[in-house]
Design a protein around this motif. Structure first.
Motif, PDB file in Angstrom:
ATOM      1  N   ASN A 719     -16.775 -29.004 102.074  1.00  0.00           N
ATOM      2  CA  ASN A 719     -16.374 -29.205 100.685  1.00  0.00           C
ATOM      3  C   ASN A 719     -16.814 -28.043  99.793  1.00  0.00           C
ATOM      4  OD1 ASN A 719     -15.227 -31.634 101.333  1.00  0.00           O
ATOM      5  ND2 ASN A 719     -17.007 -32.856 100.733  1.00  0.00           N
ATOM      6  N   LEU A 720     -18.012 -27.509 100.043  1.00  0.00           N
ATOM      7  CA  LEU A 720     -18.480 -26.361  99.257  1.00  0.00           C
ATOM      8  C   LEU A 720     -17.581 -25.149  99.482  1.00  0.00           C
ATOM      9  CD1 LEU A 720     -22.356 -26.649  99.641  1.00  0.00           C
ATOM     10  CD2 LEU A 720     -21.094 -26.623  97.499  1.00  0.00           C
ATOM     11  N   ASP A 721     -17.198 -24.909 100.732  1.00  0.00           N
ATOM     12  CA  ASP A 721     -16.304 -23.779 101.009  1.00  0.00           C
ATOM     13  C   ASP A 721     -14.970 -23.950 100.296  1.00  0.00           C
ATOM     14  OD1 ASP A 721     -18.175 -22.512 102.588  1.00  0.00           O
ATOM     15  OD2 ASP A 721     -17.432 -23.368 104.476  1.00  0.00           O
ATOM     16  N   THR A 722     -14.451 -25.178 100.300  1.00  0.00           N
ATOM     17  CA  THR A 722     -13.169 -25.438  99.634  1.00  0.00           C
ATOM     18  C   THR A 722     -13.284 -25.217  98.129  1.00  0.00           C
ATOM     19  OG1 THR A 722     -12.631 -27.087 101.322  1.00  0.00           O
ATOM     20  CG2 THR A 722     -11.361 -27.158  99.278  1.00  0.00           C
ATOM     21  N   ILE A 723     -14.375 -25.729  97.554  1.00  0.00           N
ATOM     22  CA  ILE A 723     -14.570 -25.582  96.110  1.00  0.00           C
ATOM     23  C   ILE A 723     -14.728 -24.119  95.727  1.00  0.00           C
ATOM     24  CG2 ILE A 723     -16.216 -26.049  94.251  1.00  0.00           C
ATOM     25  CD1 ILE A 723     -16.717 -28.777  95.561  1.00  0.00           C
ATOM     26  N   ILE A 724     -15.570 -23.383  96.480  1.00  0.00           N
ATOM     27  CA  ILE A 724     -15.826 -21.969  96.148  1.00  0.00           C
ATOM     28  C   ILE A 724     -14.550 -21.158  96.269  1.00  0.00           C
ATOM     29  CG2 ILE A 724     -17.044 -19.904  96.926  1.00  0.00           C
ATOM     30  CD1 ILE A 724     -19.386 -21.770  97.688  1.00  0.00           C
ATOM     31  N   ASP A 725     -13.773 -21.377  97.343  1.00  0.00           N
ATOM     32  CA  ASP A 725     -12.522 -20.631  97.508  1.00  0.00           C
ATOM     33  C   ASP A 725     -11.556 -20.930  96.371  1.00  0.00           C
ATOM     34  OD1 ASP A 725     -13.517 -19.568  99.827  1.00  0.00           O
ATOM     35  OD2 ASP A 725     -12.442 -20.963 101.166  1.00  0.00           O
ATOM     36  N   SER A 726     -11.465 -22.216  95.972  1.00  0.00           N
ATOM     37  CA  SER A 726     -10.535 -22.580  94.913  1.00  0.00           C
ATOM     38  C   SER A 726     -10.943 -21.986  93.574  1.00  0.00           C
ATOM     39  CB  SER A 726     -10.453 -24.102  94.809  1.00  0.00           C
ATOM     40  OG  SER A 726      -9.583 -24.477  93.766  1.00  0.00           O
ATOM     41  N   LEU A 727     -12.247 -22.040  93.269  1.00  0.00           N
ATOM     42  CA  LEU A 727     -12.707 -21.497  91.991  1.00  0.00           C
ATOM     43  C   LEU A 727     -12.628 -19.975  91.968  1.00  0.00           C
ATOM     44  CD1 LEU A 727     -15.755 -23.832  91.290  1.00  0.00           C
ATOM     45  CD2 LEU A 727     -13.502 -23.897  90.224  1.00  0.00           C
ATOM     46  N   ASP A 728     -12.910 -19.297  93.128  1.00  0.00           N
ATOM     47  CA  ASP A 728     -12.766 -17.840  93.203  1.00  0.00           C
ATOM     48  C   ASP A 728     -11.323 -17.422  92.970  1.00  0.00           C
ATOM     49  OD1 ASP A 728     -15.401 -17.133  93.567  1.00  0.00           O
ATOM     50  OD2 ASP A 728     -15.318 -17.238  95.759  1.00  0.00           O
ATOM     51  N   THR A 729     -10.404 -18.168  93.575  1.00  0.00           N
ATOM     52  CA  THR A 729      -8.978 -17.863  93.389  1.00  0.00           C
ATOM     53  C   THR A 729      -8.578 -18.018  91.934  1.00  0.00           C
ATOM     54  OG1 THR A 729      -8.509 -18.631  95.629  1.00  0.00           O
ATOM     55  CG2 THR A 729      -6.649 -18.484  94.111  1.00  0.00           C
ATOM     56  N   SER A 730      -9.106 -19.070  91.300  1.00  0.00           N
ATOM     57  CA  SER A 730      -8.783 -19.301  89.891  1.00  0.00           C
ATOM     58  C   SER A 730      -9.294 -18.163  89.018  1.00  0.00           C
ATOM     59  CB  SER A 730      -9.390 -20.624  89.444  1.00  0.00           C
ATOM     60  OG  SER A 730      -9.183 -20.813  88.069  1.00  0.00           O
TER      61      SER A 730
END
Length: 737
Positions: A719-730
């Motif tokens: 879940n942390l990897d998913t959140i970090i990737d999504s926020l980095d992309t944003s």
């Protein structure tokens, strides 16, 4: 009281109105209704094949009496084994002699065999019956002329023994006509409403009253109850229900039971409403206003009879009409003003004031002293009402004789003491919220109402009038309770938890057992509510609450029994939220107060909202999906209040918990595996730090062989990897723009 003529000017043509409104199905001397009629029927008798209405224990009156005579056996067994025919359609008893088809005359024997047995010296019946010679048969196919009777005719009579006796008692009429009288052509007398004994005009009035009762569907009325009213009207020798006023009918109906008396009062009321003009044109000039004629629910009346000064009575009527036409409720717009002006009228009579030009400031100061015996709140209400009346007189030029000095000033209002919220102590709430105590309520509906009041803070009137479809959700699926705030006269929403949603849905399924077609309201009253459209009354719930408190033995910290009103749960919720550092503006939204001053009763602080910042931020959940709140949708304010409530009370170092305050967290401290978790890009450093710590935990757990711990943390890591990737992309997208 002298009866007005049915077409006299005072009634404005009541007969014509009755002829115009009474429908053909009610314009008959004998009214019959099917068993499934919601008002005059009772449902079909539980005995298969019986077409009569059930009147008690699921049986019609006839089968109910048979069931009682049988010793009240199991109702289902009795219904399956008893004869479904009416008593007069059942065959008469056959002679006990084997092969004899004559009806019994005495001792279980026909007249012929009874004489033979008596001539034989009355020997033992069983041995005598076994030795009886063959019976002489009648002509082939000869049976009683009564359709359902299969017994042999008695001598030369066309009927059996019993029916022959009945035929002779009726004067030996034509045999065919007598036999036809046993063929069922309709319902029995106790299942029909018979109005033929009433005078023509009175009969039409009763037909109209029964039609109104049928259309309103407030409660059932059996033909027996109508019959009692009809007999009273015949005995009273009246020609119209308007021959007496309501007080006169109450006196005459003293011998009636409550159901029949209630029907009589209802009939008088609806006929009087039809006879007299309704609306403001018809009601304004009367000294007693029947408020249901002006469109208000119930049968409340406003009485101006105690305002003895004609000029003041006229001004009071204009003032009340003005307030009601502006949308104020019946109590605030009519009840309180009439009470205050009536008291002022009594004061003027005691002081000898007869004209409006005699009012002056010294007189008002005298009245202020006269009010000192009342409570502060009532004094403020009376002063405010009179000041409003004086202002309206001048503003609308109702009377030129009122002096400019006739007014109250701010200093005239008694100072209102700053009262603390009437919240219940936590130890009391702990007892009330305990499931074992809630289960002691004698009805699951009252239990659910109690939970709704405690968790939502609704006023009891609003809770009892909830619509059946009161649950709605926002874009994230979070549930809310939609209700109508009757005090503020507007729709409102309050966040609720999933457990309460499940209980409400279960309650709705239970109501379908009573009202298979469904009900428009969530808590329909259990009686006098044939189609489920009437809400449960506040007094009914308050009585149930008192029973529940007594059964639970709720006590305060001194050991004394707790006495509370439902409104104290509203105070308790507001105080709890404030004590948990929920911003006052959020509390105001949850309780749907009209102004911060109302919420300030629970706290003396004001929070600057952060809604704009929240709406501007991009929020993602544990799957990396963007969370969107529609700022213009109907749920925007409620969704923001829910989110602000969670943010203020359950803030995390790396995001916000989206779980409502009313619901406990099922994930302990594992927020990164909770579907309610939300976060934004401002927490990326914390996410990266936690990711490194999670990797170390997984490595150490695997080295020690702690597979379960390692597995749990891998979910967090994913879940942390998913959140970090999504926020980095944003963030990259925003920088590119």
């Amino acid at each position: 009281m002298t009866a007005p003529e049915i077409n006299g000017p005072g009634l404005r043509g009541l007969l014509g109105r009755l002829m115009a409104v009474v429908r053909p199905e009610f314009r008959s001397d004998v009214l019959e209704f099917p068993a499934d009629d919601l008002v005059f029927g009772g449902g079909a008798c539980r005995v298969p094949g019986c077409q009569r209405s059930a009147r008690g224990h699921g049986f019609c009156q006839g089968h109910g009496q048979r069931w009682v005579d049988a010793g009240r056996p199991d109702p289902e067994v009795f219904a399956a084994t008893t004869d479904p025919r009416w008593r007069r359609q059942q065959p008469n008893q056959r002679c006990a002699v084997d092969g004899c088809g004559y009806g019994t005359a005495r001792g279980g024997l026909c007249s012929m065999h009874a004489r033979r047995w008596e001539h034989a010296g009355r020997p033992d019946r069983d041995r005598w019956l076994a030795a009886v010679p063959a019976v002489k048969q009648p002509a082939a196919g000869a049976v009683c002329r009564i359709e359902h009777c299969l017994l042999w005719p008695q001598a030369s009579s066309p009927f059996c023994h019993a029916h022959t006796n009945a035929w002779r008692c009726h004067g030996r009429p034509d045999p065919g006509e007598f036999a036809d009288g046993f063929v069922p052509t309709g319902l029995p007398a106790n299942e029909t409403i018979r109005l033929g004994t009433l005078a023509p005009a009175l009969r039409l009035e009763m037909q109209y009253a029964l039609q109104c009762r049928h259309d309103q569907r407030r409660g059932k009325v059996t033909p027996t109850i109508v019959g009692r009213v009809v007999r009273l009207l015949v005995a009273a020798e009246v020609s119209s229900l308007l021959d007496h006023d309501e007080a006169g009918w109450r006196q005459l109906s003293g011998q009636l039971d409550s159901n029949a008396r209630g029907l009589l009062m209802f009939a008088h009321r609806v006929v009087a409403d039809l006879a007299e003009d309704d609306g403001w044109d018809g009601e304004y000039d009367r000294d007693v206003w029947r408020m249901h004629r002006l469109g208000f629910d119930g049968h409340r009346s406003l009485r101006f009879t105690s305002i003895t000064q004609p000029w003041l009575q006229e001004l009071a009527k204009r003032f009340v009409r003005l307030r009601l036409s502006r949308g104020l409720g019946l109590e605030a717009g009519g009840g309180r003003p009439v009470l205050a002006i009536t008291r002022f009228s009594a004061f003027l009579s005691r002081t000898g004031v007869e004209r409006i030009d005699q009012l002056d400031r010294p007189l008002l100061e005298h009245y202020l002293a006269d009010l000192s015996e009342l409570s502060i709140e009532r004094r403020r209400s009376h002063i405010g009402t009179l000041n409003g009346l004086f202002t309206a007189i001048r503003q609308h030029h109702w009377h030129s004789g009122l002096a400019a000095t006739v007014t109250f000033y701010n200093e005239d209002y008694p100072h209102r003491a700053e009262l603390l919220p009437r919240a219940l102590a936590e130890q009391v709430m702990t007892q009330l919220e305990h499931p074992a105590n809630l289960d002691r309520f004698d009805n699951r509906t009252y239990r659910l109402i109690t939970i709704v009041l405690m968790r939502s803070g609704l006023r009891v009137t609003d809770a009892l009038r909830l619509r059946a479809d009161c649950i709605t959700t926002d874009a994230e699926g979070a549930p809310y309770l939609r209700y109508f705030n009757h005090k503020m006269r507007r729709d409102a929403l309050v966040p609720i938890d999933a457990e309460l949603v499940d209980q409400i849905n279960e309650h709705r399924r239970r109501t379908l057992d009573r009202w298979p077609g469904g009900t428009p309201i969530l808590f329909p009253r259990p009686t006098k509510n044939v189609d489920g459209t009437q809400p449960l009354g506040t007094p009914t719930y308050r009585a149930a609450l008192l029973r529940g408190l007594a059964a639970c033995d709720i006590r305060d910290d001194t050991g004394q029994p707790v006495h509370l009103t439902p409104h104290r749960w509203r105070h308790t919720l507001g105080t709890r939220l404030i004590n948990r550092d929920v911003p006052q503006e959020v509390v105001r939204r949850i309780l749907d107060h009209d102004s911060p001053q109302m919420t300030a009763h629970y706290a003396r602080m004001h929070d600057t909202t952060v809604r704009r910042a929240w709406e501007a931020a991009r929020k993602v959940d544990i799957t990396g999906r963007t969370v969107v709140f529609d700022p213009d949708g109907p749920l925007a304010d409620a969704a923001w209040a829910k989110q602000r409530l969670a943010q203020a009370t359950q803030a995390l170092p790396n995001g916000y918990c989206g779980l409502p305050l009313q619901q406990s967290c099922p994930h302990a401290n594992a927020c990164l595996t909770c579907s309610m978790f939300l976060t934004t890009a401002e927490f990326l450093p914390q996410h990266r730090t936690q990711r490194q710590q999670t990797l170390e935990l997984i490595t150490a757990a695997e080295a020690r062989g702690q597979k379960r711990l390692a597995e749990m943390n891998r979910t967090v890591l994913t879940n942390l990897d998913t959140i970090i990737d999504s926020l980095d992309t944003s963030q990259d997208t925003e920088h590119a723009l």
